[in-house]
Scaffold this motif. Structure first.
Motif, short mmCIF file in Angstrom:
data_model
loop_
_atom_site.label_atom_id
_atom_site.label_comp_id
_atom_site.label_asym_id
_atom_site.label_seq_id
_atom_site.Cartn_x
_atom_site.Cartn_y
_atom_site.Cartn_z
N PRO A 158 10.84 6.76 24.84
CA PRO A 158 11.42 8.10 24.91
C PRO A 158 12.33 8.47 23.76
O PRO A 158 12.56 9.65 23.52
N TRP B 109 6.42 6.27 20.34
CA TRP B 109 7.40 7.36 20.52
C TRP B 109 6.69 8.71 20.52
O TRP B 109 7.00 9.58 21.34
N THR C 297 9.88 16.92 25.20
CA THR C 297 10.11 15.55 24.77
C THR C 297 10.79 15.54 23.40
O THR C 297 10.73 16.53 22.65
N ASN D 182 5.30 9.40 23.73
CA ASN D 182 6.35 9.41 24.76
C ASN D 182 6.34 8.15 25.60
O ASN D 182 6.90 8.13 26.71
#
Length: 476
Positions: free
Chosen positions: A446, A440, A253, A443
């Motif tokens: 994104p 964020w 990620t 996640n």
């Protein structure tokens, strides 16, 4: 106490030719090498970096010249010779290059052709002699050039780190390594790894990822493997007549990648998916190198297991716990704190909306946005440089907003209760703006850019909405 040697070296660092070399260094690393790779782009960084190094060495030595009684002539000669000697040894001796790469995480590749850059030291010597012959007063702003050029030069020298990117099997032992010449061994089919200090297996070629095999055959178990792509493994148990696809869900990620960039000491480079693979004949395990995530081991039964290799491990951000949360979100938290200060600054216009107060408020918005831009991952190329610039911007913005708010408070006179009622609202706006960055981190959002945009949109809306509804004074 005056230090003429230090003042001269700072003038050298701040000279337009030094800025030109620094610009060329950054332009070559960030743009030319990626989009126009050639023999020339391979040498430009050596030329510009070698031109700057004597000045940086000179600054460091000059700091101790009053204590050690070093002459200007000695500082100049030593500062010019030392980078040239180290550069020559590193480019001519693989052992020296390996030592610097492994112990200092430097970007060193043995290559005799790079010695073509050595004559640029004559240019450094000429500039040094030229400025020494024309004494000039030292300007305070010249000191500001030092951290920028220093961090740009050291950032260029930092070795790229793809994580575990090379695998090898030899006499029943598996070997894994990265491009920093850190080696690990496994004797149980990749299920556990240990540091290898023998130095006998430099399996990772610097600057190039290992070529993936087209097909791997496990004859003892009548199984064949194909690496169809960096995220897809195909298996056949009938001699290649049919293949079963097994996609890997191993993407890193954006939040985790930013954490790896902040935690690493080298120059981490993200390559998603499989970087290398090897088959352990004894166990039948297929070992897949996935860079900063360590290795993924596929047993003959078809089960996949993530295995740590040194500091490289899967889901490193989640496993870091609160430490990772704090490291990743400290700057966004400071941004939200500045948002609260800004809200109070804007609302103070309700009581004092002169032209100068409006100007000071607009300047506050500009400083906040500049700080927000500086903490966007990747906007400033090197992590050390990004931290320095964002730290300076935060200090300037925080001191400015705090002083403006204190001045506004002292001018409220009897309206202290009106001012105090605004504080919880300002803190709430800052808290909500921070929650976008938390999303964020989790996640749920994104992209950092999307989180930053939503946070800024919220700040503008909330401050404007409440500004229109806050009374000029408290109703008694």
């Amino acid at each position: 106490m005056k230090n003429p040697s230090l003042e001269l070296t700072l003038r050298l660092v701040a000279h337009p030719l030094s800025w030109l070399a620094c610009t060329l260094l950054l332009l070559n690393d960030l743009l030319l090498k990626q989009y126009f790779p050639s023999f020339l782009t391979g040498k430009l960084s050596d030329l510009s970096g070698l031109f700057l190094l004597p000045f940086l060495v000179g600054v460091f030595i000059s700091l101790f010249s009053p204590l050690l009684k070093l002459s200007d002539r000695f500082i100049r000669i030593f500062s010019l010779i030392l980078p040239g000697v180290i550069f020559t040894f590193a480019k001519c001796s693989p052992a020296a290059a390996q030592f610097l790469t492994q112990n200092l995480a430097m970007r060193i590749v043995p290559d005799f052709s790079d010695l073509l850059a050595l004559p640029v030291l004559a240019g450094s010597a000429w500039l040094w002699h030229s400025l020494a012959a024309r004494p000039a007063p030292h300007r305070a702003w010249q000191s500001l050039a030092l951290p920028v050029i220093l961090l740009a030069t050291l950032g260029d020298m930092a070795a790229p780190d793809y994580g575990i990117s090379c695998l090898l099997s030899d006499k029943g032992v598996l070997f894994a390594s990265n491009m920093l010449n850190q080696h690990y061994t496994s004797t149980d089919g990749g299920s556990s790894w240990h540091n290898d200090t023998s130095g006998k297996y430099p399996v990772c070629q610097y600057g190039a990822l290992q070529e993936l095999p087209v097909q791997i055959n496990d004859l003892a178990r009548s199984t064949s493997y194909r690496i169809a792509s960096r995220t897809l493994v195909e298996i056949s148990t009938d001699g290649g007549a049919s293949w079963k696809a097994e996609p890997l869900r191993a993407n890193v990620t954006e939040a985790e990648w930013q954490y790896l960039r902040m935690a690493g000491t080298s120059s981490p480079i993200l390559e998603q998916g499989i970087l290398a693979t090897v088959l352990d004949l004894a166990t039948g395990n297929l070992v897949l190198a996935l860079g900063h995530q360590g290795v993924l081991v596929r047993a003959p039964s078809g089960t996949y297991t993530w295995v740590d290799v040194g500091q490289y491990r899967h889901r490193s951000l989640a496993r870091a716990g609160f430490e990772g949360f704090a490291a990743l979100l400290m700057l966004p938290f400071l941004f939200s704190l500045l948002v609260s200060f800004l809200a109070m600054r804007v609302w103070a216009l309700k009581r004092d909306h002169t032209r100068w107060q409006v100007f000071f408020t607009v300047l506050a918005w500009i400083l906040l946005i500049l700080f927000g831009l500086s903490i966007i991952p990747g906007v400033i190329p090197y992590q050390s440089l990004a931290s320095t610039i964002s730290g300076i911007l935060f200090a300037v913005t925080a001191l400015y907003l705090l002083s403006m708010d204190i001045i506004a408070y002292t001018r409220m006179d009897a309206e202290v209760r009106w001012w105090a009622r605004l504080i919880p609202r300002a803190l709430l706006i800052g808290l909500v703006s921070f929650l976008f960055f938390v999303a964020w981190y989790l996640n749920w959002i994104p992209s950092y850019l999307l989180a930053a945009f939503l946070s800024l949109a919220w700040v503008i809306f909330a401050i404007s909405y409440l500004s229109a509804r806050i009374p000029d004074k408290i109703q008694v």
